[in-house]
Design a protein around this motif. Structure first.
Motif, PDB file in Angstrom:
ATOM      1  N   ILE A 175       0.880  -1.267  -0.135  1.00 33.46           N
ATOM      2  CA  ILE A 175       0.003  -0.076   0.162  1.00 33.46           C
ATOM      3  C   ILE A 175       0.872   1.158  -0.083  1.00 33.46           C
ATOM      4  O   ILE A 175       0.561   2.201  -0.772  1.00 33.46           O
ATOM      5  CB  ILE A 175      -0.997   0.131   1.188  1.00 33.46           C
ATOM      6  CG1 ILE A 175      -1.992  -0.977   1.085  1.00 33.46           C
ATOM      7  CG2 ILE A 175      -1.734   1.365   1.378  1.00 33.46           C
ATOM      8  CD1 ILE A 175      -2.816  -1.263   2.223  1.00 33.46           C
ATOM      9  N   MET A 176       1.919   1.481   0.819  1.00 38.78           N
ATOM     10  CA  MET A 176       2.806   2.397   0.823  1.00 38.78           C
ATOM     11  C   MET A 176       3.676   2.708  -0.401  1.00 38.78           C
ATOM     12  O   MET A 176       3.897   3.917  -0.753  1.00 38.78           O
ATOM     13  CB  MET A 176       3.640   2.654   2.191  1.00 38.78           C
ATOM     14  CG  MET A 176       3.002   2.523   3.320  1.00 38.78           C
ATOM     15  SD  MET A 176       3.923   3.171   4.951  1.00 38.78           S
ATOM     16  CE  MET A 176       4.763   1.824   5.065  1.00 38.78           C
ATOM     17  N   ARG A 177       3.917   1.732  -0.867  1.00 37.63           N
ATOM     18  CA  ARG A 177       4.475   1.649  -2.459  1.00 37.63           C
ATOM     19  C   ARG A 177       3.680   2.504  -3.344  1.00 37.63           C
ATOM     20  O   ARG A 177       4.327   2.959  -4.307  1.00 37.63           O
ATOM     21  CB  ARG A 177       4.824   0.170  -2.592  1.00 37.63           C
ATOM     22  CG  ARG A 177       6.396  -0.056  -2.899  1.00 37.63           C
ATOM     23  CD  ARG A 177       6.698  -1.420  -3.540  1.00 37.63           C
ATOM     24  NE  ARG A 177       8.239  -1.500  -3.941  1.00 37.63           N
ATOM     25  CZ  ARG A 177       8.407  -2.365  -4.745  1.00 37.63           C
ATOM     26  NH1 ARG A 177       7.622  -3.242  -5.201  1.00 37.63           N
ATOM     27  NH2 ARG A 177       9.717  -2.763  -5.229  1.00 37.63           N
ATOM     28  N   ARG A 178       2.509   2.347  -3.182  1.00 37.23           N
ATOM     29  CA  ARG A 178       1.539   3.104  -4.074  1.00 37.23           C
ATOM     30  C   ARG A 178       1.812   4.652  -4.068  1.00 37.23           C
ATOM     31  O   ARG A 178       1.477   5.342  -5.175  1.00 37.23           O
ATOM     32  CB  ARG A 178       0.183   2.793  -3.849  1.00 37.23           C
ATOM     33  CG  ARG A 178      -0.322   1.522  -4.204  1.00 37.23           C
ATOM     34  CD  ARG A 178      -1.583   0.955  -3.749  1.00 37.23           C
ATOM     35  NE  ARG A 178      -1.922  -0.627  -3.862  1.00 37.23           N
ATOM     36  CZ  ARG A 178      -3.029  -1.058  -3.539  1.00 37.23           C
ATOM     37  NH1 ARG A 178      -3.543  -0.390  -2.429  1.00 37.23           N
ATOM     38  NH2 ARG A 178      -3.119  -2.282  -3.585  1.00 37.23           N
ATOM     39  N   THR A 179       2.605   5.140  -3.115  1.00 33.01           N
ATOM     40  CA  THR A 179       2.831   6.582  -3.275  1.00 33.01           C
ATOM     41  C   THR A 179       4.050   6.921  -4.280  1.00 33.01           C
ATOM     42  O   THR A 179       4.386   8.045  -4.569  1.00 33.01           O
ATOM     43  CB  THR A 179       3.362   6.985  -1.720  1.00 33.01           C
ATOM     44  OG1 THR A 179       4.731   6.176  -1.359  1.00 33.01           O
ATOM     45  CG2 THR A 179       2.331   6.805  -0.395  1.00 33.01           C
ATOM     46  N   GLY A 180       4.684   5.903  -4.724  1.00 30.93           N
ATOM     47  CA  GLY A 180       5.623   6.065  -5.583  1.00 30.93           C
ATOM     48  C   GLY A 180       7.068   6.136  -4.950  1.00 30.93           C
ATOM     49  O   GLY A 180       7.996   6.424  -5.721  1.00 30.93           O
ATOM     50  N   TYR A 181       7.107   5.941  -3.655  1.00 32.00           N
ATOM     51  CA  TYR A 181       8.525   6.209  -2.918  1.00 32.00           C
ATOM     52  C   TYR A 181       8.960   4.902  -2.574  1.00 32.00           C
ATOM     53  O   TYR A 181       8.071   4.101  -2.174  1.00 32.00           O
ATOM     54  CB  TYR A 181       8.426   7.280  -1.902  1.00 32.00           C
ATOM     55  CG  TYR A 181       8.238   8.596  -2.507  1.00 32.00           C
ATOM     56  CD1 TYR A 181       9.197   9.325  -2.957  1.00 32.00           C
ATOM     57  CD2 TYR A 181       6.949   9.140  -2.505  1.00 32.00           C
ATOM     58  CE1 TYR A 181       9.135  10.402  -3.474  1.00 32.00           C
ATOM     59  CE2 TYR A 181       6.855  10.621  -3.048  1.00 32.00           C
ATOM     60  CZ  TYR A 181       7.886  11.216  -3.576  1.00 32.00           C
ATOM     61  OH  TYR A 181       7.666  12.331  -3.785  1.00 32.00           O
TER      62      TYR A 181
END
Length: 267
Positions: A175-181
């Motif tokens: 889920i946090m990878r979806r921020t692009g970072y």
């Protein structure tokens, strides 16, 4: 190419700066292990642990002395360095030495601190608060991006689960990878038992390796691991830290997992 953009990396070092000698020797040992496994290293050790369980707990050597020691790590070991920052003014001063400013989990929503860290232009690693859902980190990212800074890491370190306990939800990494970072998994704080020792936190070191292997398989971009030559004698986070031998073993396992993912077209 930045770390996390196809380059798996490691953030590692003792929880807190105990002495110059220990930090330099440990940094040299970790650097040799990381180089042997071809994993880029960011050395981590905190000059001040402001969030300790008890007022009597060891906090570190302080910012001035701690930054001098971390500067020596940069010069003698030749690796970038990371430490926690706790306030806006501190972020500005620490950025003169640190390559990565780390925002502690309990401060991850402090707007002024995030803005000050972002404005330094340095890489900012934000620990996800134990009280936050992974999608809430998008708001943290937005605050940092408002400064024009796009050099951001997000780190998962477990979520509160009842009293004195944490649980690692591997969905959080996705889920946090979806921020692009790039998303980092903190394998040692994830096994911490906050306040579990009464006036100190406890931990379950035996779960560091299996949880870390699972996180790598789930697709994290890097690892955060607190490493100490004698964890059981450490004044902070001893029960959840690993020693250099365990780090070497774990990086060998991580390498095999990463190669399997590449062979399967997952990375």
């Amino acid at each position: 190419m930045r770390l996390g953009d196809g380059i798996f990396f490691l953030i590692a070092g003792p929880c807190v700066i105990e002495s110059e000698d220990l930090v330099l020797k440990t940094a040299e040992q970790i650097a040799r292990i990381a180089a042997a496994h071809k994993v880029p290293l960011i050395f981590k050790s905190s000059y001040d642990k402001a969030n300790r369980t008890a007022v009597s707990s060891f906090r570190g050597m302080g910012m001035e002395e701690g930054l001098k020691i971390l500067q020596k790590v940069k010069e003698k070991v030749g690796v970038p360095v990371l430490s926690d920052v706790h306030g806006p003014e501190e972020a500005t001063a620490a950025a003169e030495v640190l390559d990565v400013l780390q925002i502690p989990a309990f401060l991850c929503r402090q707007t002024d601190l995030l803005l000050a860290a972002g404005k330094t232009g340095k890489v900012v690693n934000v620990k996800k608060g134990q009280f936050l859902a992974p999608w809430d980190m998008a708001n943290v990212v937005e605050k940092l991006e408002s400064t024009g800074n796009r050099k951001i890491f997000l780190t998962e370190r477990g979520a509160s689960f009842g009293y004195n306990n944490l649980v690692s939800d591997m969905r959080s990494l996705v889920i946090m990878r979806r921020t692009g970072y790039p998303v980092v998994f903190d394998g040692t704080h994830s096994v911490q038992l906050p306040g579990g020792g009464g006036k100190v936190s406890s931990g379950q070191r035996e779960f560091v390796l299996p949880l870390t292997r699972a996180a790598v398989a789930a697709g994290c971009d890097g690892l955060f691991l607190e490493v100490h030559p004698s964890p059981d004698q450490a004044p902070s986070d001893g029960p959840n830290m690993i020693d250099p031998g365990q780090l070497n073993q774990l990086l060998g396992q991580v390498g095999r997992i990463l190669r399997a993912l590449e062979d399967g077209g997952e990375r």
